[in-house]
Design a protein around this motif. Structure first.
Motif, PDB file in Angstrom:
ATOM      1  N   PHE A 424     -12.754 -90.647  27.734  1.00  0.00           N
ATOM      2  CA  PHE A 424     -13.701 -90.877  27.117  1.00  0.00           C
ATOM      3  C   PHE A 424     -15.202 -90.285  27.566  1.00  0.00           C
ATOM      4  O   PHE A 424     -15.990 -90.199  26.960  1.00  0.00           O
ATOM      5  CB  PHE A 424     -13.951 -92.572  26.768  1.00  0.00           C
ATOM      6  CG  PHE A 424     -15.372 -92.963  26.479  1.00  0.00           C
ATOM      7  CD1 PHE A 424     -15.575 -92.788  25.040  1.00  0.00           C
ATOM      8  CD2 PHE A 424     -16.190 -93.472  27.156  1.00  0.00           C
ATOM      9  CE1 PHE A 424     -16.827 -93.112  24.461  1.00  0.00           C
ATOM     10  CE2 PHE A 424     -17.332 -94.032  26.662  1.00  0.00           C
ATOM     11  CZ  PHE A 424     -17.816 -93.729  25.400  1.00  0.00           C
ATOM     12  N   LEU A 425     -15.296 -90.354  28.849  1.00  0.00           N
ATOM     13  CA  LEU A 425     -16.333 -89.875  29.597  1.00  0.00           C
ATOM     14  C   LEU A 425     -16.552 -88.431  29.395  1.00  0.00           C
ATOM     15  O   LEU A 425     -17.697 -87.911  29.385  1.00  0.00           O
ATOM     16  CB  LEU A 425     -16.272 -89.994  31.132  1.00  0.00           C
ATOM     17  CG  LEU A 425     -16.135 -91.571  31.660  1.00  0.00           C
ATOM     18  CD1 LEU A 425     -16.097 -91.478  33.063  1.00  0.00           C
ATOM     19  CD2 LEU A 425     -17.772 -92.093  31.151  1.00  0.00           C
ATOM     20  N   ILE A 426     -15.583 -87.599  28.952  1.00  0.00           N
ATOM     21  CA  ILE A 426     -15.542 -86.236  28.459  1.00  0.00           C
ATOM     22  C   ILE A 426     -16.044 -86.113  27.339  1.00  0.00           C
ATOM     23  O   ILE A 426     -17.087 -85.447  26.888  1.00  0.00           O
ATOM     24  CB  ILE A 426     -14.295 -85.359  28.692  1.00  0.00           C
ATOM     25  CG1 ILE A 426     -13.783 -85.668  30.146  1.00  0.00           C
ATOM     26  CG2 ILE A 426     -14.197 -84.186  28.040  1.00  0.00           C
ATOM     27  CD1 ILE A 426     -12.324 -84.865  30.207  1.00  0.00           C
ATOM     28  N   TYR A 427     -15.704 -86.974  26.509  1.00  0.00           N
ATOM     29  CA  TYR A 427     -16.132 -87.126  24.948  1.00  0.00           C
ATOM     30  C   TYR A 427     -17.445 -87.654  24.832  1.00  0.00           C
ATOM     31  O   TYR A 427     -18.216 -87.237  23.787  1.00  0.00           O
ATOM     32  CB  TYR A 427     -15.129 -87.915  24.129  1.00  0.00           C
ATOM     33  CG  TYR A 427     -14.080 -87.294  23.323  1.00  0.00           C
ATOM     34  CD1 TYR A 427     -14.107 -86.660  22.448  1.00  0.00           C
ATOM     35  CD2 TYR A 427     -12.638 -87.750  23.989  1.00  0.00           C
ATOM     36  CE1 TYR A 427     -12.969 -85.881  21.749  1.00  0.00           C
ATOM     37  CE2 TYR A 427     -11.648 -87.086  23.675  1.00  0.00           C
ATOM     38  CZ  TYR A 427     -11.650 -86.341  22.431  1.00  0.00           C
ATOM     39  OH  TYR A 427     -10.583 -85.772  21.994  1.00  0.00           O
ATOM     40  N   TRP A 428     -17.922 -88.173  25.563  1.00  0.00           N
ATOM     41  CA  TRP A 428     -19.039 -89.204  25.268  1.00  0.00           C
ATOM     42  C   TRP A 428     -20.516 -88.182  25.113  1.00  0.00           C
ATOM     43  O   TRP A 428     -21.109 -88.451  24.359  1.00  0.00           O
ATOM     44  CB  TRP A 428     -19.263 -90.270  26.379  1.00  0.00           C
ATOM     45  CG  TRP A 428     -20.702 -91.073  26.347  1.00  0.00           C
ATOM     46  CD1 TRP A 428     -20.749 -92.043  25.460  1.00  0.00           C
ATOM     47  CD2 TRP A 428     -21.842 -91.081  27.025  1.00  0.00           C
ATOM     48  NE1 TRP A 428     -21.915 -92.743  25.521  1.00  0.00           N
ATOM     49  CE2 TRP A 428     -22.745 -91.930  26.377  1.00  0.00           C
ATOM     50  CE3 TRP A 428     -22.406 -90.108  27.998  1.00  0.00           C
ATOM     51  CZ2 TRP A 428     -24.057 -92.138  26.953  1.00  0.00           C
ATOM     52  CZ3 TRP A 428     -23.880 -90.252  28.267  1.00  0.00           C
ATOM     53  CH2 TRP A 428     -24.549 -91.462  28.104  1.00  0.00           C
ATOM     54  N   PRO A 429     -20.797 -87.324  26.102  1.00  0.00           N
ATOM     55  CA  PRO A 429     -21.843 -86.641  25.681  1.00  0.00           C
ATOM     56  C   PRO A 429     -21.765 -85.717  24.289  1.00  0.00           C
ATOM     57  O   PRO A 429     -23.008 -85.591  23.689  1.00  0.00           O
ATOM     58  CB  PRO A 429     -22.284 -85.773  26.776  1.00  0.00           C
ATOM     59  CG  PRO A 429     -20.807 -85.745  27.584  1.00  0.00           C
ATOM     60  CD  PRO A 429     -20.157 -86.761  27.289  1.00  0.00           C
ATOM     61  N   PHE A 430     -20.859 -85.355  23.985  1.00  0.00           N
ATOM     62  CA  PHE A 430     -20.601 -84.482  22.571  1.00  0.00           C
ATOM     63  C   PHE A 430     -20.577 -85.311  21.617  1.00  0.00           C
ATOM     64  O   PHE A 430     -21.187 -85.079  20.681  1.00  0.00           O
ATOM     65  CB  PHE A 430     -19.240 -83.799  22.970  1.00  0.00           C
ATOM     66  CG  PHE A 430     -19.088 -82.661  23.938  1.00  0.00           C
ATOM     67  CD1 PHE A 430     -19.653 -81.184  23.502  1.00  0.00           C
ATOM     68  CD2 PHE A 430     -18.531 -83.039  25.076  1.00  0.00           C
ATOM     69  CE1 PHE A 430     -19.408 -80.335  24.680  1.00  0.00           C
ATOM     70  CE2 PHE A 430     -18.357 -82.094  26.158  1.00  0.00           C
ATOM     71  CZ  PHE A 430     -18.757 -80.713  25.909  1.00  0.00           C
ATOM     72  N   LEU A 431     -19.973 -86.606  21.901  1.00  0.00           N
ATOM     73  CA  LEU A 431     -20.054 -87.779  20.842  1.00  0.00           C
ATOM     74  C   LEU A 431     -21.300 -88.055  20.374  1.00  0.00           C
ATOM     75  O   LEU A 431     -21.805 -88.284  19.164  1.00  0.00           O
ATOM     76  CB  LEU A 431     -19.055 -88.850  21.253  1.00  0.00           C
ATOM     77  CG  LEU A 431     -18.403 -89.400  20.061  1.00  0.00           C
ATOM     78  CD1 LEU A 431     -17.836 -88.903  18.974  1.00  0.00           C
ATOM     79  CD2 LEU A 431     -17.483 -90.710  20.890  1.00  0.00           C
ATOM     80  N   LYS A 432     -21.954 -88.339  21.433  1.00  0.00           N
ATOM     81  CA  LYS A 432     -23.340 -88.861  21.422  1.00  0.00           C
ATOM     82  C   LYS A 432     -24.352 -87.806  20.473  1.00  0.00           C
ATOM     83  O   LYS A 432     -24.994 -88.301  19.522  1.00  0.00           O
ATOM     84  CB  LYS A 432     -24.020 -89.114  22.630  1.00  0.00           C
ATOM     85  CG  LYS A 432     -25.180 -90.123  22.390  1.00  0.00           C
ATOM     86  CD  LYS A 432     -25.584 -90.561  23.878  1.00  0.00           C
ATOM     87  CE  LYS A 432     -26.803 -91.576  23.827  1.00  0.00           C
ATOM     88  NZ  LYS A 432     -27.248 -92.146  24.842  1.00  0.00           N
ATOM     89  N   ALA A 433     -24.119 -86.688  20.825  1.00  0.00           N
ATOM     90  CA  ALA A 433     -24.888 -85.675  20.222  1.00  0.00           C
ATOM     91  C   ALA A 433     -24.342 -85.236  18.715  1.00  0.00           C
ATOM     92  O   ALA A 433     -25.216 -85.238  17.805  1.00  0.00           O
ATOM     93  CB  ALA A 433     -24.766 -84.152  21.018  1.00  0.00           C
ATOM     94  N   TYR A 434     -23.155 -85.512  18.617  1.00  0.00           N
ATOM     95  CA  TYR A 434     -22.630 -85.347  17.147  1.00  0.00           C
ATOM     96  C   TYR A 434     -23.240 -86.565  16.254  1.00  0.00           C
ATOM     97  O   TYR A 434     -23.517 -86.168  15.325  1.00  0.00           O
ATOM     98  CB  TYR A 434     -21.342 -85.230  17.090  1.00  0.00           C
ATOM     99  CG  TYR A 434     -20.772 -85.004  15.846  1.00  0.00           C
ATOM    100  CD1 TYR A 434     -21.170 -83.995  15.068  1.00  0.00           C
ATOM    101  CD2 TYR A 434     -19.672 -85.756  15.507  1.00  0.00           C
ATOM    102  CE1 TYR A 434     -20.422 -83.712  13.753  1.00  0.00           C
ATOM    103  CE2 TYR A 434     -19.082 -85.229  14.193  1.00  0.00           C
ATOM    104  CZ  TYR A 434     -19.402 -84.231  13.287  1.00  0.00           C
ATOM    105  OH  TYR A 434     -18.877 -84.032  12.089  1.00  0.00           O
ATOM    106  N   ASP A 435     -23.269 -87.765  16.906  1.00  0.00           N
ATOM    107  CA  ASP A 435     -23.468 -88.904  16.185  1.00  0.00           C
ATOM    108  C   ASP A 435     -25.220 -88.638  15.899  1.00  0.00           C
ATOM    109  O   ASP A 435     -25.517 -89.084  14.697  1.00  0.00           O
ATOM    110  CB  ASP A 435     -23.348 -90.022  17.026  1.00  0.00           C
ATOM    111  CG  ASP A 435     -23.614 -91.319  16.329  1.00  0.00           C
ATOM    112  OD1 ASP A 435     -23.201 -91.604  15.268  1.00  0.00           O
ATOM    113  OD2 ASP A 435     -24.320 -92.192  16.992  1.00  0.00           O
ATOM    114  N   LYS A 436     -25.938 -88.190  16.691  1.00  0.00           N
ATOM    115  CA  LYS A 436     -27.381 -88.100  16.449  1.00  0.00           C
ATOM    116  C   LYS A 436     -27.448 -87.055  15.440  1.00  0.00           C
ATOM    117  O   LYS A 436     -28.428 -87.219  14.491  1.00  0.00           O
ATOM    118  CB  LYS A 436     -27.954 -87.677  17.847  1.00  0.00           C
ATOM    119  CG  LYS A 436     -29.530 -87.676  17.896  1.00  0.00           C
ATOM    120  CD  LYS A 436     -30.057 -87.147  19.047  1.00  0.00           C
ATOM    121  CE  LYS A 436     -31.604 -87.221  19.003  1.00  0.00           C
ATOM    122  NZ  LYS A 436     -32.244 -86.688  20.408  1.00  0.00           N
TER     123      LYS A 436
END
Length: 455
Positions: A424-436
């Motif tokens: 999840f920690l690997i996903y988190w920055p990418f996921l947050k940017a995509y969500d934004k």
């Protein structure tokens, strides 16, 4: 990023797509799936026997109950995991015959193919030597009966015989197909019942297969080998590579890379590594029961227990975040709809709904998360800090529960929690940017719709 997808599409998707349709690969995939019930049942009874090792407070209860009938209930383990190669061989022969019958439009009976493959395999069981004068004799010695090595049971029917079982089923079905294609069969009148007719159709192929296997085995014995010792060299090399940190990394990199361009990577790649993980699982089981040797790391359901928690791409943490923390309506709705399946390692709603495939925003974590998680799990077990896999569990078993059951140790569940968190920690920055970016898109769409309504 488009060039990356073009590269994957040309050099990975194309070749792997072709490979996945090969008869041999499809039959191995079917054989691996068919053996799952036997490995789970065998594992369950092994766990029953070793529970006091994990929970010492049970020793007194077990001493007056289950320990007294250990020899009885361990038969369920001995004749499942102990003869795994036989199950693999039979299903391989059946499936391969069925595939060839459909593709070549031949009158091949899958049951005949399964039995012919089994015959060819069983003919390789006995070990022979050449005595003075060139006389073939059955090998003798401790634990040998009529040339067959026995441990708990006939050793070559266990995990050490999986690869020979696959090859002998393939050889037998090929010869069966060729005999039928060339009309080297006995044909009976139409009035003869179909069951009787089919049995005579396999008679000549049966002789052909027997002669070919005897000649092949005889030639190898003449030079001091047999099929098992010959096959053990290349397959042993491959198995040793698979049970390394870079082996599990490459396996998971390929699976995720294939998924990223729309191909079910797990189905293709597992056809090659599942015989290895099953053999390694059997090794761990035997050591747990007192045999000598070293535990293997890449064994049993290592993948589903520690790597692809939530489904291919290790998306369990991603799905939980989407369900409770996503600000965009798209990810929030998809997270809530996908959380149930994700708990049982099913993530097609995410892969195709987010989407993840062909999505430059998420492709990097989708490949890196499982690849790096597999390395962490490998070193955690290989170092001895966490217990090895000693039992098979159904692949949909929830992550933490699967880690506990597969190792009969609470530390196995803890390792699953660690890998899920790391992924999840690997996903988190990418996921947050995509969500934004999705929130921005949804806002722009809402404004555009409002303007259209007022115009």
């Amino acid at each position: 990023m488009n060039k990356v997808f073009e590269f994957l599409d040309k050099y990975l998707m194309g070749p792997m797509g072709i490979l996945s349709q090969k008869q041999f690969v499809r039959a191995i995939m079917a054989a691996g799936m068919a053996t799952i019930p036997f490995t789970i049942v065998g594992s369950a009874f092994l766990i029953l026997g070793i529970l006091p090792q994990a929970f010492p407070f049970l020793e007194g209860v077990w001493a007056v109950s289950f320990d007294k009938i250990n020899a009885l209930y361990m038969l369920a383990n001995r004749f499942t995991m102990g003869v795994l190669a036989l199950y693999f061989n039979i299903v391989m022969g059946f499936e391969l015959t069925q595939i060839k019958a459909q593709e070549y439009k031949l009158n091949l009976a899958p049951l005949n193919g399964a039995l012919l493959g089994m015959m060819a395999f069983l003919m390789t069981m006995a070990e022979l030597t050449i005595a003075d004068g060139g006389v073939f004799t059955l090998k003798e010695g401790e634990n040998y009966i009529n040339g067959v090595l026995y441990g708990d049971f006939a050793s070559r029917l266990g995990s050490s015989g999986i690869f020979v079982g696959i090859l002998m089923a393939t050889l037998a079905v090929f010869l069966y197909k060729e005999c039928v294609r060339r009309n080297w069969t006995i044909k009976l009148p139409d009035v003869v019942p179909s069951g009787v007719s089919r049995s005579f159709t396999a008679l000549i192929p049966c002789f052909v297969i027997a002669f070919v296997v005897l000649i092949l085995n005889g030639l190898l014995i003449c030079i001091g080998y047999d099929l098992f010792t010959i096959v053990s060299v290349p397959f042993g090399f491959v198995a040793n590579i698979a049970d390394t940190w870079y082996g599990v990394f490459i396996i998971n990199f390929l699976i995720s890379a294939l998924w990223s361009v729309g191909i079910h990577g797990a189905n293709i790649i597992s056809a090659f590594y599942s015989p290895i993980t099953l053999a390694n699982l059997d090794t761990n089981m035997k050591i747990m029961q007192g045999a000598s040797g070293e535990y293997t790391t890449f064994a049993g359901e290592f993948q589903n227990m520690y790597v692809v928690c939530g489904g291919s791409g290790a998306t369990l943490g991603m799905c939980i975040w989407m369900c409770f923390c996503a600000k965009s309506e798209q990810l929030s709705v998809l997270g809530k709809a996908s959380i149930g399946p994700a708990l049982f390692n099913i993530n097609e709603p995410l892969v195709f709904g987010v989407p993840i495939i062909y999505n430059p925003n998420l492709i990097i974590p989708f490949i890196l998360a499982p690849s790096l998680s597999s390395v962490i799990a490998y070193f955690a077990i290989h170092s001895g800090m966490f217990p090895p896999v000693i039992a098979n569990v159904p692949w949909p078993t929830p992550a933490l529960l699967g880690g506990f059951i597969g190792t009969a140790n609470l530390m196995g569940g803890l390792l699953a929690l660690i890998t899920v968190t790391f992924a999840f920690l690997i996903y988190w920055p990418f996921l947050k940017a995509y969500d934004k970016s999705l929130v921005k898109q949804e806002k722009e769409m809402a404004e555009a719709e409002a303007q259209a309504e007022t115009a």
